[in-house]
Design a protein around this motif. Structure first.
Motif, PDB file in Angstrom:
ATOM      1  N   GLY A 156       0.794  -1.222   0.000  1.00 16.20           N
ATOM      2  CA  GLY A 156       0.000   0.000   0.000  1.00 16.20           C
ATOM      3  C   GLY A 156       0.826   1.272   0.000  1.00 16.20           C
ATOM      4  N   ALA A 157       2.131   1.186   0.276  1.00 19.19           N
ATOM      5  CA  ALA A 157       2.989   2.377   0.312  1.00 19.19           C
ATOM      6  C   ALA A 157       3.425   2.759  -1.096  1.00 19.19           C
ATOM      7  CB  ALA A 157       4.201   2.123   1.195  1.00 19.19           C
ATOM      8  N   SER A 158       3.853   4.024  -1.246  1.00 19.74           N
ATOM      9  CA  SER A 158       4.211   4.538  -2.570  1.00 19.74           C
ATOM     10  C   SER A 158       5.581   5.196  -2.589  1.00 19.74           C
ATOM     11  CB  SER A 158       3.171   5.570  -3.039  1.00 19.74           C
ATOM     12  OG  SER A 158       1.895   5.000  -3.170  1.00 19.74           O
ATOM     13  N   ALA A 159       6.149   5.248  -3.768  1.00 21.34           N
ATOM     14  CA  ALA A 159       7.366   6.015  -4.044  1.00 21.34           C
ATOM     15  C   ALA A 159       7.123   6.717  -5.380  1.00 21.34           C
ATOM     16  CB  ALA A 159       8.574   5.101  -4.135  1.00 21.34           C
ATOM     17  N   HIS A 160       7.943   7.723  -5.675  1.00 24.23           N
ATOM     18  CA  HIS A 160       7.732   8.419  -6.950  1.00 24.23           C
ATOM     19  C   HIS A 160       9.052   8.884  -7.551  1.00 24.23           C
ATOM     20  CE1 HIS A 160       8.219  11.930  -4.330  1.00 24.23           C
ATOM     21  NE2 HIS A 160       8.465  12.631  -5.423  1.00 24.23           N
ATOM     22  N   ALA A 161       9.044   8.989  -8.848  1.00 21.97           N
ATOM     23  CA  ALA A 161      10.112   9.651  -9.591  1.00 21.97           C
ATOM     24  C   ALA A 161       9.485  10.902 -10.202  1.00 21.97           C
ATOM     25  CB  ALA A 161      10.646   8.734 -10.689  1.00 21.97           C
ATOM     26  N   VAL A 162      10.314  11.855 -10.605  1.00 20.32           N
ATOM     27  CA  VAL A 162       9.796  13.107 -11.154  1.00 20.32           C
ATOM     28  C   VAL A 162      10.190  13.234 -12.624  1.00 20.32           C
ATOM     29  CG1 VAL A 162       9.837  15.628 -10.997  1.00 20.32           C
ATOM     30  CG2 VAL A 162       9.890  14.253  -8.908  1.00 20.32           C
ATOM     31  N   LEU A 163       9.177  13.408 -13.478  1.00 23.73           N
ATOM     32  CA  LEU A 163       9.408  13.682 -14.893  1.00 23.73           C
ATOM     33  C   LEU A 163       9.494  15.193 -15.090  1.00 23.73           C
ATOM     34  CD1 LEU A 163       6.865  11.210 -16.563  1.00 23.73           C
ATOM     35  CD2 LEU A 163       9.230  10.795 -15.846  1.00 23.73           C
ATOM     36  N   HIS A 164      10.470  15.626 -15.859  1.00 25.00           N
ATOM     37  CA  HIS A 164      10.712  17.061 -16.029  1.00 25.00           C
ATOM     38  C   HIS A 164      10.760  17.458 -17.491  1.00 25.00           C
ATOM     39  CE1 HIS A 164      13.779  20.435 -16.443  1.00 25.00           C
ATOM     40  NE2 HIS A 164      12.725  21.015 -15.915  1.00 25.00           N
ATOM     41  N   THR A 165      10.074  18.533 -17.832  1.00 28.39           N
ATOM     42  CA  THR A 165      10.195  19.171 -19.129  1.00 28.39           C
ATOM     43  C   THR A 165      10.092  20.685 -18.916  1.00 28.39           C
ATOM     44  OG1 THR A 165       9.420  19.189 -21.418  1.00 28.39           O
ATOM     45  CG2 THR A 165       7.719  19.025 -19.705  1.00 28.39           C
ATOM     46  N   ILE A 166      10.006  21.439 -19.998  1.00 27.25           N
ATOM     47  CA  ILE A 166       9.970  22.900 -19.889  1.00 27.25           C
ATOM     48  C   ILE A 166       8.799  23.461 -20.691  1.00 27.25           C
ATOM     49  CG2 ILE A 166      12.454  23.086 -19.504  1.00 27.25           C
ATOM     50  CD1 ILE A 166      12.783  23.848 -22.437  1.00 27.25           C
ATOM     51  N   ASN A 167       8.514  24.736 -20.455  1.00 25.79           N
ATOM     52  CA  ASN A 167       7.432  25.409 -21.166  1.00 25.79           C
ATOM     53  C   ASN A 167       7.784  25.618 -22.640  1.00 25.79           C
ATOM     54  OD1 ASN A 167       5.763  25.644 -18.940  1.00 25.79           O
ATOM     55  ND2 ASN A 167       6.471  27.691 -18.397  1.00 25.79           N
ATOM     56  N   GLU A 168       6.747  25.648 -23.447  1.00 26.41           N
ATOM     57  CA  GLU A 168       6.922  25.924 -24.869  1.00 26.41           C
ATOM     58  C   GLU A 168       7.529  27.314 -25.069  1.00 26.41           C
ATOM     59  OE1 GLU A 168       4.245  25.985 -29.003  1.00 26.41           O
ATOM     60  OE2 GLU A 168       3.297  25.645 -27.042  1.00 26.41           O
ATOM     61  N   SER A 173      13.495  24.320 -30.340  1.00 31.03           N
ATOM     62  CA  SER A 173      13.234  23.040 -30.999  1.00 31.03           C
ATOM     63  C   SER A 173      11.755  22.657 -31.003  1.00 31.03           C
ATOM     64  CB  SER A 173      14.046  21.932 -30.323  1.00 31.03           C
ATOM     65  OG  SER A 173      13.754  21.884 -28.947  1.00 31.03           O
ATOM     66  N   GLY A 174      10.901  23.503 -30.451  1.00 31.93           N
ATOM     67  CA  GLY A 174       9.472  23.201 -30.463  1.00 31.93           C
ATOM     68  C   GLY A 174       9.082  22.134 -29.462  1.00 31.93           C
ATOM     69  N   CYS A 175       7.881  21.578 -29.652  1.00 34.32           N
ATOM     70  CA  CYS A 175       7.347  20.598 -28.705  1.00 34.32           C
ATOM     71  C   CYS A 175       6.987  19.293 -29.406  1.00 34.32           C
ATOM     72  CB  CYS A 175       6.092  21.148 -28.023  1.00 34.32           C
ATOM     73  SG  CYS A 175       6.358  22.664 -27.073  1.00 34.32           S
ATOM     74  N   TRP A 176       7.043  18.213 -28.671  1.00 36.13           N
ATOM     75  CA  TRP A 176       6.606  16.929 -29.184  1.00 36.13           C
ATOM     76  C   TRP A 176       5.079  16.883 -29.184  1.00 36.13           C
ATOM     77  CZ3 TRP A 176       9.980  13.211 -25.690  1.00 36.13           C
ATOM     78  CH2 TRP A 176      11.343  13.485 -25.935  1.00 36.13           C
ATOM     79  N   LYS A 177       4.549  15.894 -29.842  1.00 35.85           N
ATOM     80  CA  LYS A 177       3.111  15.637 -29.807  1.00 35.85           C
ATOM     81  C   LYS A 177       2.706  15.294 -28.372  1.00 35.85           C
ATOM     82  CE  LYS A 177      -0.221  12.225 -31.540  1.00 35.85           C
ATOM     83  NZ  LYS A 177      -0.364  11.016 -32.403  1.00 35.85           N
ATOM     84  N   LEU A 200       0.494  15.136 -21.146  1.00 33.06           N
ATOM     85  CA  LEU A 200       1.905  15.533 -20.988  1.00 33.06           C
ATOM     86  C   LEU A 200       2.518  15.812 -22.359  1.00 33.06           C
ATOM     87  CD1 LEU A 200       4.488  13.716 -18.707  1.00 33.06           C
ATOM     88  CD2 LEU A 200       5.113  14.642 -20.914  1.00 33.06           C
ATOM     89  N   ARG A 201       3.178  16.962 -22.482  1.00 34.48           N
ATOM     90  CA  ARG A 201       3.827  17.324 -23.732  1.00 34.48           C
ATOM     91  C   ARG A 201       5.227  17.838 -23.435  1.00 34.48           C
ATOM     92  NH1 ARG A 201       2.146  22.102 -27.954  1.00 34.48           N
ATOM     93  NH2 ARG A 201       2.372  23.290 -26.035  1.00 34.48           N
TER      94      ARG A 201
END
Length: 218
Positions: A156-168, A173-177, A200-201
């Motif tokens: 029942g316990a949790s752990a997390h990793a953090v996904l990071h990106t930046i603003n458009e 180089s623009g943004c992915w789909k 998520l983009r």
């Protein structure tokens, strides 16, 4: 007694010989034309076969590029041979709400122990993004920060990793789909888990993931 040919008979014999020679020459000529025509056809067939093979290789390459991305994501996950490591079969995964600030956007990728035994997560998950039809989007996440510490997860316990990106607009180089799914290989696992990506983009080709830390964080 040997027979003697009259001039008339000699002329007839000569004409017959010439006709026979002409017929042989014509047959050889026609066979030569048939063979000559056959060779280009064979070359054309071989060329078409080679073209198909090249096209097939290209298609296979595309498939590997599309289906190969999850393989790269699996390779990006930390190795963990611990006997008590958490496996994909014993966990649930979800993507938390984004936290935006100073041009950065961070998403918690939460792993919850859904099994009956305490297990351990240690290091980086391998993460990639996918469209609804399971086609890969962009490249797998790169590692950010240090390897972290082992996280013990009771049922029942949790752990997390953090996904990071930046603003458009922060990089040219623009943004992915926009992604429909997040696919992740927990550290040490060869089996993938998927969760909804909540739109998520990735922009600026900036896509990274941290090592797992305790708690759900979102």
């Amino acid at each position: 007694m040997s027979p003697h040919l009259t001039p008339r008979h000699a002329r007839h014999a000569a004409a017959a010989v010439l006709a026979a020679v002409a017929a042989v020459a014509l047959t050889a000529c026609q066979e030569g034309k048939t063979t000559g025509a056959g060779h280009p056809s064979a070359a054309t067939s071989q060329g078409a076969g080679s073209g198909d093979t090249s096209g097939g290789s290209g298609t296979a390459g595309s498939s590997q590029g599309t289906g190969g991305q999850p393989t790269a994501a699996r390779s990006a996950a930390s190795a963990d041979n611990s006997s008590d490591r958490c496996t994909a079969a014993s966990m649930q995964m979800r993507l938390g709400a984004p936290d935006a600030g100073a041009g950065n956007i961070r998403y918690p990728l939460v792993f919850t122990n859904s099994g009956k035994q305490t297990c351990t997560l240690r290091g980086f998950p391998g993460v990639s993004l996918m469209a609804r039809d399971a086609q890969a989007i962009g490249k797998p996440a790169t590692r950010e920060q240090g390897p972290g510490q082992a996280v013990r997860l009771a049922p029942g316990a949790s752990a997390h990793a953090v996904l990071h990106t930046i603003n458009e607009g922060l990089k040219g180089s623009g943004c992915w789909k926009s992604a429909d799914l997040v696919q992740a290989y927990p550290p040490g696992s060869k089996d993938a888990m998927t969760a909804r990506a909540s739109g998520l983009r990735v922009c600026g080709d900036e896509f990274s993931v941290t090592a797992v830390t305790p708690g759900a964080s979102g």
